[in-house]
Write an enzyme that holds these catalytic residues in place. Structure first.
Site, PDB file in Angstrom:
ATOM      1  N   ARG A 109     -13.500  -8.653   1.678  1.00 11.81           N
ATOM      2  CA  ARG A 109     -12.078  -8.420   1.402  1.00 11.81           C
ATOM      3  C   ARG A 109     -11.282  -9.680   1.768  1.00 11.81           C
ATOM      4  O   ARG A 109     -10.367 -10.083   1.053  1.00 11.81           O
ATOM      5  CB  ARG A 109     -11.562  -7.223   2.235  1.00 11.81           C
ATOM      6  CG  ARG A 109     -12.163  -5.873   1.887  1.00 11.81           C
ATOM      7  CD  ARG A 109     -11.693  -5.374   0.536  1.00 11.81           C
ATOM      8  NE  ARG A 109     -10.248  -5.308   0.440  1.00 11.81           N
ATOM      9  CZ  ARG A 109      -9.469  -4.304   0.889  1.00 11.81           C
ATOM     10  NH1 ARG A 109     -10.036  -3.252   1.446  1.00 11.81           N
ATOM     11  NH2 ARG A 109      -8.158  -4.327   0.734  1.00 11.81           N
ATOM     12  N   ASP A 116     -17.146   7.295  -1.580  1.00 13.29           N
ATOM     13  CA  ASP A 116     -15.926   7.126  -0.774  1.00 13.29           C
ATOM     14  C   ASP A 116     -15.643   8.470  -0.109  1.00 13.29           C
ATOM     15  O   ASP A 116     -16.292   9.491  -0.412  1.00 13.29           O
ATOM     16  CB  ASP A 116     -14.773   6.693  -1.704  1.00 13.29           C
ATOM     17  CG  ASP A 116     -13.507   6.288  -0.957  1.00 13.29           C
ATOM     18  OD1 ASP A 116     -13.543   6.167   0.285  1.00 13.29           O
ATOM     19  OD2 ASP A 116     -12.477   6.104  -1.621  1.00 13.29           O
ATOM     20  N   GLN A 176     -10.132  -3.825  -3.470  1.00 12.48           N
ATOM     21  CA  GLN A 176     -11.442  -3.346  -3.026  1.00 12.48           C
ATOM     22  C   GLN A 176     -12.533  -3.715  -4.029  1.00 12.48           C
ATOM     23  O   GLN A 176     -13.614  -4.188  -3.656  1.00 12.48           O
ATOM     24  CB  GLN A 176     -11.401  -1.820  -2.843  1.00 12.48           C
ATOM     25  CG  GLN A 176     -12.696  -1.255  -2.305  1.00 12.48           C
ATOM     26  CD  GLN A 176     -12.967  -1.739  -0.886  1.00 12.48           C
ATOM     27  OE1 GLN A 176     -12.115  -1.604  -0.019  1.00 12.48           O
ATOM     28  NE2 GLN A 176     -14.146  -2.316  -0.650  1.00 12.48           N
ATOM     29  N   HIS A 190      -7.311   0.780  -6.496  1.00  8.19           N
ATOM     30  CA  HIS A 190      -7.526  -0.078  -5.325  1.00  8.19           C
ATOM     31  C   HIS A 190      -8.190  -1.369  -5.805  1.00  8.19           C
ATOM     32  O   HIS A 190      -9.356  -1.641  -5.507  1.00  8.19           O
ATOM     33  CB  HIS A 190      -8.398   0.668  -4.307  1.00  8.19           C
ATOM     34  CG  HIS A 190      -8.370   0.085  -2.924  1.00  8.19           C
ATOM     35  ND1 HIS A 190      -7.608  -1.022  -2.579  1.00  8.19           N
ATOM     36  CD2 HIS A 190      -9.024   0.460  -1.781  1.00  8.19           C
ATOM     37  CE1 HIS A 190      -7.791  -1.291  -1.291  1.00  8.19           C
ATOM     38  NE2 HIS A 190      -8.642  -0.416  -0.790  1.00  8.19           N
ATOM     39  N   CYS A 244     -16.243   1.697   0.590  1.00  3.44           N
ATOM     40  CA  CYS A 244     -15.086   0.839   0.915  1.00  3.44           C
ATOM     41  C   CYS A 244     -14.685   0.943   2.373  1.00  3.44           C
ATOM     42  O   CYS A 244     -14.026   0.051   2.899  1.00  3.44           O
ATOM     43  CB  CYS A 244     -13.919   1.171  -0.002  1.00  3.44           C
ATOM     44  SG  CYS A 244     -13.236   2.823   0.240  1.00  3.44           S
ATOM     45  N   ARG A 255       0.888  -1.184   0.000  1.00  2.49           N
ATOM     46  CA  ARG A 255       0.000   0.000   0.000  1.00  2.49           C
ATOM     47  C   ARG A 255       0.913   1.217   0.000  1.00  2.49           C
ATOM     48  O   ARG A 255       1.713   1.408   0.931  1.00  2.49           O
ATOM     49  CB  ARG A 255      -0.908  -0.012   1.228  1.00  2.49           C
ATOM     50  CG  ARG A 255      -1.624   1.321   1.429  1.00  2.49           C
ATOM     51  CD  ARG A 255      -2.733   1.263   2.441  1.00  2.49           C
ATOM     52  NE  ARG A 255      -3.889   0.562   1.904  1.00  2.49           N
ATOM     53  CZ  ARG A 255      -5.114   0.657   2.403  1.00  2.49           C
ATOM     54  NH1 ARG A 255      -5.352   1.402   3.460  1.00  2.49           N
ATOM     55  NH2 ARG A 255      -6.113  -0.007   1.851  1.00  2.49           N
TER      56      ARG A 255
HETATM   57  N1  NVA Z   1      -9.892   6.544  -1.386  1.00  2.00           N
HETATM   58  C1  NVA Z   1      -9.498   6.183  -0.050  1.00  2.00           C
HETATM   59  C2  NVA Z   1      -9.713   4.731   0.168  1.00  2.00           C
HETATM   60  C3  NVA Z   1      -9.352   4.237   1.538  1.00  2.00           C
HETATM   61  C4  NVA Z   1      -9.542   2.765   1.691  1.00  2.00           C
HETATM   62  C5  NVA Z   1      -8.046   6.564   0.189  1.00  2.00           C
HETATM   63  O1  NVA Z   1      -7.238   6.379  -0.728  1.00  2.00           O
HETATM   64  O2  NVA Z   1      -7.728   7.059   1.260  1.00  2.00           O
HETATM   65  N1   CP Z   2     -11.194  -0.155   2.363  1.00  5.23           N
HETATM   66  C1   CP Z   2      -9.932  -0.232   2.807  1.00  5.23           C
HETATM   67  O1   CP Z   2      -8.980  -0.479   2.040  1.00  5.23           O
HETATM   68  O2   CP Z   2      -9.816  -0.061   4.146  1.00  5.23           O
HETATM   69  P1   CP Z   2      -8.460   0.161   4.975  1.00  5.23           P
HETATM   70  O3   CP Z   2      -7.900   1.497   4.572  1.00  5.23           O
HETATM   71  O4   CP Z   2      -8.873   0.102   6.406  1.00  5.23           O
HETATM   72  O5   CP Z   2      -7.494  -0.932   4.617  1.00  5.23           O
END
Ligand code: NVA
Ligand code: CP
Length: 325
Positions: free
Chosen positions: A307, A239, A153, A150, A279, A123
């Site tokens: 997930r 989101d 997701q 992502h 998500c 990540r």
């Molecule tokens: N769009 C959000 C998703 C978090 C799971 C982010 O990138 O922070």
């Molecule tokens: N939806 C998602 O990826 O959640 P986290 O940021 O908690 O991993």
């Protein structure tokens, strides 16, 4: 010279591993529709086994490295628990506590870690980082979220849709809010699974269609008014207004996204049996009202649980190929 020969042989085996047989999951479209459908079938099997406490441990002795440069709850827990359930183990590596945080090149990190583990999940920020890691990795690399995509997701989201409503082919998915990593990945899914993707974003935050890469115009329709986007939709999803890495823009975004909150009135325009997904983590009163996310259309807890099951299917596929048993 023995040393030189050893290096040459090693380089050959590296090319073989990287160039030919190693599959990565950096974007949703890295797997074909058929392969993704195989994953959904396996996720169903693995979910049933998990629920009945039936042991299935084909990955005994295998290790997953999880590199996190951003925070996580769901991604971390689902990958770590999933790997344990499959009989393997997972290592949590925060960039703050590894040499990555002190500037070690990502290529060097990939060379080293991929000689020690069997699969890597990252990540991070730019998509370029996971691509560079994968180019230097001997083992499969999974994108656990970048600024651009992502894919894990959307695996879970489509599986959740199928569980509740059957095939997503020909349906309408409406996205309201920021055209972020999750939105970009939905656009790739629209082409792969042949459904209509409606997007409503505030001015200045429009989807950059090239993010979907080879999407087709029949799959994407953009709207200024979110009410138009959700009309007759089978699924409404949104989101956070401010994704990780964009925190400096949070106050401006609160003002500019104020009309892009999914509320009960908006949900009434969708089909009567429309699903709502997010998500997570969610901000009730910002991108979604509590009445919606905690209401009858919402499947967010199933979505989060899935997930686990879809990623177990993904890891199984990347390490063992198409398992049918
Ligand atoms: N769009 C959000 C998703 C978090 C799971 C982010 O990138 O922070
Ligand atoms: N939806 C998602 O990826 O959640 P986290 O940021 O908690 O991993």
């Amino acid at each position: 010279m023995p040393g030189a020969r050893a290096v040459r042989l090693d380089a050959n085996s590296h090319d073989e591993a990287v160039g030919r047989s190693t599959r990565h999951f950096l974007q949703l479209k890295d797997l074909t529709q058929t392969e993704l459908e195989h994953l959904f079938g396996r996720a169903r099997v693995l979910k049933e086994r998990q629920r009945s406490h039936s042991l299935y441990q084909p990955l005994r002795g295998r290790t997953l490295a999880m590199i996190f440069e951003k925070n996580s709850t769901r991604t971390r827990v689902s990958f770590e628990a999933g790997m344990a359930q499959l009989g393997g183990s997972a290592l949590f590596l925060s960039s703050r506590e590894t040499q990555l945080g002190r500037g070690e090149p990502i290529e060097d990190v990939a060379e080293v870690i991929s000689r020690m583990v069997d699969v890597v999940m990252i990540r991070t920020f730019e998509q370029d980082i996971v691509q560079r890691f994968a180019a230097h990795s001997r083992v499969p690399v999974i994108n656990g979220l970048t600024d651009e995509y992502h894919p894990c997701q959307i695996l879970a989201d489509i599986f959740t849709f199928i569980e509740h409503r059957g095939p997503i082919h020909g349906r309408t998915v409406a996205w309201v809010g920021d055209s972020n990593n999750v939105c970009n990945t939905w656009l790739q899914a629209a082409k792969l699974f042949d459904f209509n993707f409606h997007v409503a974003t505030p001015p200045g935050y429009e989807l950059e269609p090239e993010r979907g890469e080879s999407y087709e115009s029949m799959h994407l329709e953009c709207f200024n008014d979110p009410h138009d986007a959700v009309r007759d939709a089978d699924l409404v999803t949104t989101d956070v207004w401010t994704s990780m890495g964009f925190e400096d823009e949070a106050e401006a975004r609160k003002r500019e996204f104020a009309d892009y909150r999914v509320d009960t009135e908006m949900m009434k325009l969708a089909k009567p049996d429309a699903l709502f997904m997010h998500c997570l983590p969610a901000h009730r009163g910002e991108e979604v009202d509590a009445d919606v996310i905690d209401g009858p259309h919402s499947v967010v807890w199933d979505e989060a649980e899935n997930r686990l099951h879809t990623q177990k299917a993904l890891i199984e596929f990347l390490l063992l190929g198409k398992v049918e048993s």
